[in-house]
Each structure stands twice: as structure tokens, then as C-alpha cells.
Design an enzyme around this catalytic site. Structure first.
Site, PDB file in Angstrom:
ATOM      1  CG  ASP A 193      54.032 -19.198  36.065  1.00 39.84           C
ATOM      2  OD1 ASP A 193      53.242 -18.465  35.415  1.00 39.84           O
ATOM      3  OD2 ASP A 193      54.519 -18.834  37.155  1.00 39.84           O
TER       4      ASP A 193
HETATM    5  C1  BGC Z   1      52.756 -15.740  37.243  1.00 37.29           C
HETATM    6  C2  BGC Z   1      51.586 -16.641  37.538  1.00 37.29           C
HETATM    7  C3  BGC Z   1      50.354 -16.125  36.836  1.00 37.29           C
HETATM    8  C4  BGC Z   1      50.644 -16.032  35.356  1.00 37.29           C
HETATM    9  C5  BGC Z   1      49.463 -15.544  34.529  1.00 37.29           C
HETATM   10  C6  BGC Z   1      52.915 -15.458  35.759  1.00 37.29           C
HETATM   11  O1  BGC Z   1      53.787 -14.386  35.577  1.00 37.29           O
HETATM   12  O2  BGC Z   1      53.921 -16.303  37.779  1.00 37.29           O
HETATM   13  O3  BGC Z   1      51.364 -16.720  38.920  1.00 37.29           O
HETATM   14  O4  BGC Z   1      49.260 -16.940  37.102  1.00 37.29           O
HETATM   15  O5  BGC Z   1      51.709 -15.119  35.157  1.00 37.29           O
HETATM   16  O6  BGC Z   1      49.203 -14.209  34.746  1.00 37.29           O
END
Ligand code: BGC
Length: 726
Positions: free
Chosen positions: A284
Site C-alpha cells: 500500500d
Molecule cells: C489506499 C489504497 C490505494 C492507495 C493508492 C492508499 O491510501 O489505502 O487503497 O490504492 O492509497 O491511491
């Protein structure tokens, strides 16, 4: 060297140009044995790895920054602009014909399109789609997103949220598939399979136990192996085995003392070892915390930058701390995903989203997802011919419907300037206009509800009052409680007092409490309804479509019945990169949601699996096949309207399992004409009837008698049958 200078130098070193990074080069398949499509993705990936330099390999294992991060070298920026500028971007290997990976969020639709004036469809929220209990609808959902991703220039989705609703106050509940591992796993599996079928790298996330937003980078989720395997991990196991995602996103939080993205048990042992997941693990965003430890544990790619998987990984490989084999395994997995998904054989060609098609799919999914929770004296459906006056009440109900925020946020038409973070976005789908159109002869009045006296006056003067109530959720925070915000409970109470025919339409991302319930005539849970939410809701209210959704999560009476009365918060000062507080998921363990309420004998507001229809259904002839691996039940439409019913099958395990709650093992949505009966046979994976044997490291069905139950909800299972396991 600074990161930017390093990346600029790398670009030069790798000889990249904008055209080359797209993977389009002059040399053909003949010079490139890996372009032989008769070879397996494994073999093709292997052949590419053999040709790659160390720098090319490292470049494939980290991102180049999120779109429009100002400090990116212009050349990289230009490459990113081949898509609409997403969340993640990974360089390809142009000399070998390997394209860049262009990632964007796509929870309930493709994010980041407004800047280019190319809007994407907003589907109903993920939890809404789970409420359809319809794998065909989940497939249509995934297929639409896959198709629109490519139209917008992306070849990779960051969708597939699967975390269980351990706590309905989790701010991302709308992005997930509810509280049951079998429902969540099978529904997300259907979505992922069909999304990936459109030749995009498909994803499942956030692996694992990222079940609250508060302190998500500091929280250490405590859970025993058995409880974990039978709850959140079971949802992921089913999702991985049925959906075949190409990519798994590891989560921000810690699990039993180790961050998920460097957790050997989660990544190496369970996901890649036991489940044999062949694709790659992506962190993540900023969830990577180490180089060697993460690499050994099984993290393949860091996003969005290269803090641990750039220069540091290169040094670790050169010093031998990370072996060539381990490095090659990471790279092979990324390439496997590229070949298996088809992004190399079917390069993305940007196009224009078919908006009308998107609207149709979105509306149909919503029609099958809304859950009719209450319908006293058959208040619904409304009769467009006979109803003389309707009061439409609710904030913004004249212009739109609310949507879920954070990285899931889909740009609404008319919205410019990129995706706002944590801002209420109302999609331009107007309940008021849809009602006026559907009942042209009725007097339709409107009150925003901000002035309660005005709402009451309009409600009094009308045959029917319809209140559109909302509750907003977003990544980056949890809900303090399950009450409707902005004094809406008071508003509904006052309106219901003024008009005995009050209908409440809920636009929520999770369960809400309903202190006013008994005074209302009808309640329809519409979730976040997507681009065509108003049309779908109005077709349901007026009976053009018969409601068929069922709750994918329990609606508790109050927060007091939840396993934890409040959501644990990080102790100040927040130190990034340190697990500073724990949340004890062993309190409920595997008994998530309805299992918890059953175990604790707690009454609920609406049970898991509950949902009404305008017709009635009867269940008969439950038969359990040999060894409990198939179940047959007959469902009959005993009313006068056609409708669809979700047949639900649960089991109580033998006492020796030590799990005194029922669990869902099968379900099927069936369309039935008035008077029609259908015999439905459902296969049951024995894993769904098993417990996790920690010592033997496998699923086992304890010996004894299994009580199988079937019916319309977890709280109503009129049919019973048994089978035995020796
Ligand atoms: C989120 C993810 C997301 C990523 C990219 C993170 O803050 O937890 O689910 O895919 O950002 O935007």
C-alpha cells in the site's frame, strides 16, 4: 544522489523515451521468444528475466511517484501522462518490449478522469454490490471497471477491497464486501475474475486485517492463527482462489507484531506458499518499512516511490543480503502478472468511455443491491397513477446522491481539478427529478430538511413523504458512531410524526442506527447508489423493479453491542513507522458480525442476510448431498409479482469445533415468476465447513453431526437437515 537525480540518471541509463516505455518497439515476436503466446506466463516471464540487467530489475520493483508529484523529471511525467495520471507508475523495459505499469484506484469506478474531461462510471459502492448476493452482477461490475480503466489509459487496477467488516464504524466499510468471508470472498472473486478478463492487472487488497482507519499505520492487529484463517484470511483465500488476481496489495497495519508488508507469515507462508499465489505483492502507498526484511518476507514491489526498493535494494543485492534468486523471484512475479493479465499481448489503446453503457450497468447493479428493510402495510411500491402528492425531503435530494471518499472517490461529472481527498461529493443523479418524471401527475414538493419546520409542513400536505438520508464515509478516518449525521434522526422523527406514510431512503456506506424506525412506513437501504442511483431507487420505489438485495452486514441496535465500544486510537505523538498500539481482534476472533451477535445472544436491528421483497417466497425440500458437499433447496414465489430471492444456506458445526454460531456456506439468487418454483443446487466447498487446524496446518471438518439450515436470512432458517463427518 537525490531521488530525483537518481531517477533521471536511471532514465538515461535505461535509454527510455515516452514511446519506448509504452512497450511499442520495432522488433517483432521472432526476436523475442517470450512473445510466443503458446508458452505459459511463467515461462515467458522467465525468458525476460534472463535478459534483464540489475538496473532494469530494480526499476520494476518500485514506483516512480504519484501523478503530478511536481518533483518528477519531465520525461517521467510525460510517460505518466499517457494515462490520466494515476496513483502508481512503474517503468517498463522498452528494449525488451515490456510496457510501463499504469495503476489507478478503481474501487467502485475508475478514479482520476475529470482533469481530462473523461468521466468514468461510478458504480454503487462495493458494499452495495455485495448486497446483491449476485455473482453475475459482481462480474458485470468488474468487467465495466476493467474496460473503463483501459479507455482511460491504465493497465492496472487498485480495486478489490476485501477486508471484513469487523467494525461497521470502519471508514472504508463502503469499499469492502461486508462481514462474512464466504460472501465477501466469492463476490470479490467474481469481480476480480471479470475485471482481469478485460486485460488489466487485477488486484485484491488490503492484505490483511486493515479493519480500521484510525492509526492505520501504527496499529498492530492481534489475532490468533485459527481465528485469522477462519475470518479475514478466509475471505482473501476465496478471493485469490476464485478471482485469480494478478496482484495483492499488502496493508498499512501490523499483524501480530510485524507490519503486513514485511510479514513472512502473511506473504511468504500463507499467500505464496500455501495458496500458491503466482503474482506479485505490492505495498500500500508508503506501507513499506524495510528493504531486506520486506524482501525476504515476500514484498515484491514498493509504491509509490523507491525509498526501500531503489538504491537500497540494489545495494542489498550487490552485497548478497538479498540473493539473485530472491531478486529474480520478485521480478518474475511482476512479469508473470503482465503476461497472465494480457497487458503485453493486448497493449492499452486509449479510447472514450461508453457513458451510456456505464449508466445502464450502474443502474442495474443498484437495482439488485438496494435492500428493502421495512414495508409496513405494503406502503411500497408507490402507485404513480394514484398518488396525488409527494414531499421529497433531504439535503441535496434535489440535485444528487452522496458517494464514498478517499482514494476510492470517482470524479463526478462537472467536478474539475482532480480528486479531492475527504470532501463530500454528490453525484448529479437527482431523486427529486427522477420522482417528478416517474409521477408526472403528482404534486411533488421539496424541502432540504435544513429547516425542520419547512420539511414538516411539506410532509403534512402530502400523501407520502420520502426522506433521503445520508451518511458519508471515507478512507482516512472512522465513524465515531452509527448515527446519521447532521441531526437527520430528528428530521426523520419529525417528518414521520407529521405524515403516517413516511418512506426513508438511506444513502449510507455502512450500518446506521434508526431510533425512528417504528414510526416510519418503509425503509430502503440504497448504499451509495452510483451514477444512476436516483433512477434505480425510483424504479424500486414505484415497483418497476422488485427489491432483491440482502444485507451483507448486521445492523446492530447500537454501538454497545459491538465487540469494542469505541475504535482504538493511536497514542500521541503519532510516530510513523512504529507500531504504537494494539487492537485485539481475538475478542470476537472468527465470530465476526452475525456470528458474534449469535454467540453473545444479542438482539439486532436487522440481521445479516435480511431483505424484503414486494412478493413472498416459500422454502421447501432441503437436501444435503453426499458428505455435505452439495445442498439443494426449492424456492417458490408465493406472491403476485415477479421477484428475485437469495436462498441462503448456513451450517452449525459439531460441538467439538467450539464455534457455537452458524456460518454461511452457500447462497444463490434466483429469479421467480409469480407461482414459479425452482429447485436450486449449490455446491459447497468443504473448506467453508471446516475449522483451521493449527497443529496440522490444514482445513479439517471435525467429526460429528453438521446442522444445515436454509432460508431467507441468517435469522430465519426454517429448513433443517443434517450430515455427518466421521
Ligand atoms: C489506499 C489504497 C490505494 C492507495 C493508492 C492508499 O491510501 O489505502 O487503497 O490504492 O492509497 O491511491
Amino acid at each position: 544522489m537525490t531521488n530525483i537525480a537518481h531517477r533521471a540518471a536511471m532514465l538515461g541509463l535505461l535509454g527510455l523515451t515516452a514511446l519506448a516505455v509504452s512497450g511499442q518497439t520495432k522488433s517483432g515476436a521472432k526476436d523475442r521468444p517470450w512473445m510466443d503466446t503458446t508458452l505459459s506466463p511463467e515461462r515467458r516471464a522467465e525468458l525476460v528475466v534472463e535478459q534483464m540487467t540489475l538496473d532494469e530489475k530494480i526499476a520494476m520493483l518500485h514506483g516512480e511517484g504519484m501523478a503530478r508529484q511536481k518533483h518528477l523529471p519531465a520525461e517521467i511525467q510525460a510517460l505518466q501522462d499517457q494515462s490520466n495520471g494515476g496513483a502508481g507508475f512503474v517503468l517498463g523495459v522498452p528494449r525488451l518490449g515490456i510496457p510501463a505499469i499504469q495503476m489507478t484506484d478503481a474501487a467502485y469506478g475508475v478514479r482520476q478522469s475529470a482533469d481530462n474531461g473523461r468521466y468514468s462510471t461510478a458504480l454503487p459502492s462495493n458494499v452495495g454490490s455485495a448486497a446483491s448476493w449476485d455473482q453475475e452482477a459482481a462480474c458485470a461490475y468488474g468487467k465495466l471497471i476493467g474496460d473503463e480503466l483501459r479507455m482511460q489509459g491504465y493497465n492496472t487496477t487498485l480495486g478489490g477491497g476485501t477486508n471484513l467488516t469487523r467494525d461497521p464504524r470502519n471508514g472504508r466499510t463502503f469499499e469492502y464486501m461486508g462481514e462474512d468471508p464466504v460472501l465477501a470472498g466469492t463476490m470479490v472473486g467474481a469481480r476480480i475474475r471479470c475485471e482481469g478478463g478485460e486485460h488489466v492487472i487485477s488486484d485484491i487488497k488490503h492484505y490483511a486485517f486493515n479493519d480500521q482507519e484510525s492509526g492505520r499505520q501504527e496499529v498492530d492487529a492481534q489475532i490468533s492463527e485459527r481465528a485469522g484463517r477462519e475470518s479475514d484470511l478466509l475471505a482473501f483465500e476465496i478471493g485469490v482462489k476464485t478471482g485469480h488476481p494478478d496482484m495483492v496489495m499488502c496493508s498499512y497495519n501490523g499483524v501480530n507484531g510485524t507490519y503486513a508488508c514485511e510479514n513472512t507469515w502473511l506473504l511468504h507462508d500463507v499467500l505464496k506458499g500455501e495458496w500458491k499465489f503466482p503474482g506479485f505483492v505490492v505495498s500500500d502507498w508508503d506501507a513499506t518499512h524495510s528493504t531486506v526484511k520486506a524482501s525476504h518476507a515476500g514484498l515484491d514491489q514498493e509504491q509509490p516511490l523507491d525509498l526501500f526498493y531503489g538504491e537500497k535494494l540494489k545495494q542489498a543485492v550487490e552485497s548478497g543480503e538479498v540473493s539473485q534468486d530472491e531478486l529474480n523471484d520478485h521480478v518474475r512475479r511482476v512479469l508473470w502478472a503482465e503476461f497472465a493479465s494480457g497487458i503485453i499481448d493486448y497493449p492499452v489503446v486509449r479510447g472514450v468511455v461508453d457513458a451510456q453503457h456505464g449508466f445502464d450497468v450502474s443502474r442495474k447493479v443498484e437495482e439488485g443491491s438496494a435492500v428493502l428493510l421495512r414495508n409496513e402495510h405494503a406502503t411500497l411500491p408507490l402507485n404513480a397513477q394514484s398518488v396525488k402528492s409527494i414531499a421529497v425531503i433531504g439535503f441535496n435530494a434535489d440535485m444528487g446522491m452522496i458517494s464514498g471518499g478517499g482514494s476510492a472517490q470517482v470524479d463526478a461529472p462537472g467536478q474539475i481539478g482532480g480528486t479531492p481527498w475527504r470532501k463530500h461529493i454528490w453525484f448529479p443523479t437527482s431523486p427529486l427529478k427522477a420522482i417528478q418524471k416517474r409521477a408526472p401527475n403528482a404534486m411533488v414538493s421539496f424541502s432540504s430538511g435544513e429547516d425542520v419546520a419547512d420539511a414538516v409542513e411539506k410532509a403534512k400536505a402530502a400523501d407520502v413523504a420520502i426522506v433521503f438520508a445520508w451518511q458519508w464515509e471515507s478512507e482516512g478516518g472512522d465513524l465515531e458512531n452509527l448515527s446519521l449525521p447532521e441531526k437527520q434522526d430528528k428530521l426523520i422523527e419529525a417528518v414521520a410524526k407529521a405524515n403516517p406514510h413516511t418512506v426513508v431512503v438511506l444513502e449510507t456506506g455502512t450500518a446506521v442506527t434508526m431510533p425512528w424506525l417504528d414510526s416510519t412506513s418503509a425503509v430502503l437501504e440504497a448504499w451509495y447508489g452510483g451514477s444512476k442511483g436516483a433512477d434505480a431507487v425510483v424504479r424500486l420505489l414505484f415497483g418497476e423493479v422488485n427489491p432483491s438485495g440482502k444485507l451483507p452486514m448486521t445492523f446492530p441496535k447500537s454501538e454497545d453491542e459491538l465487540p469494542r465500544t469505541t475504535i482504538a486510537q493511536p497514542p500521541p505523538p503519532v510516530k510513523n513507522g512504529v507500531l504504537s498500539f494494539k487492537v485485539d481482534y481475538n475478542i470476537e476472533g472468527a465470530a465476526v458480525g452475525y456470528k458474534w451477535y449469535e454467540e453473545k445472544h444479542l438482539p439486532v436491528l436487522f440481521p445479516f442476510g435480511f431483505g424484503l421483497s414486494y412478493t413472498t417466497f416459500k422454502y421447501s425440500d432441503l437436501k444435503v448431498g453426499k458428505d455435505g458437499e452439495a445442498v439443494t433447496v426449492t424456492v417458490t414465489n408465493t406472491g403476485e409479482r415477479k421477484g428475485a430471492e437469495v436462498a441462503e444456506v448456513y451450517v452449525h458445526l459439531p460441538e467439538s469445533a467450539g464455534e457455537p454460531w452458524k456460518r454461511l456456506i452457500a447462497y444463490r439468487k434466483v429469479d421467480l415468476a409469480p407461482g414459479e418454483s425452482k429447485k436450486v443446487t449449490m455446491e459447497v466447498d468443504p473448506m467453508y465447513e471446516s475449522i483451521w487446524d493449527v497443529a496440522a496446518k490444514k482445513w479439517t471438518r471435525p467429526g460429528g453431526e453438521y446442522h444445515v439450515m436454509a432460508g431467507p436470512s441468517s435469522a430465519e432458517t426454517p429448513l433443517e437437515a443434517t450430515f455427518s463427518v466421521r
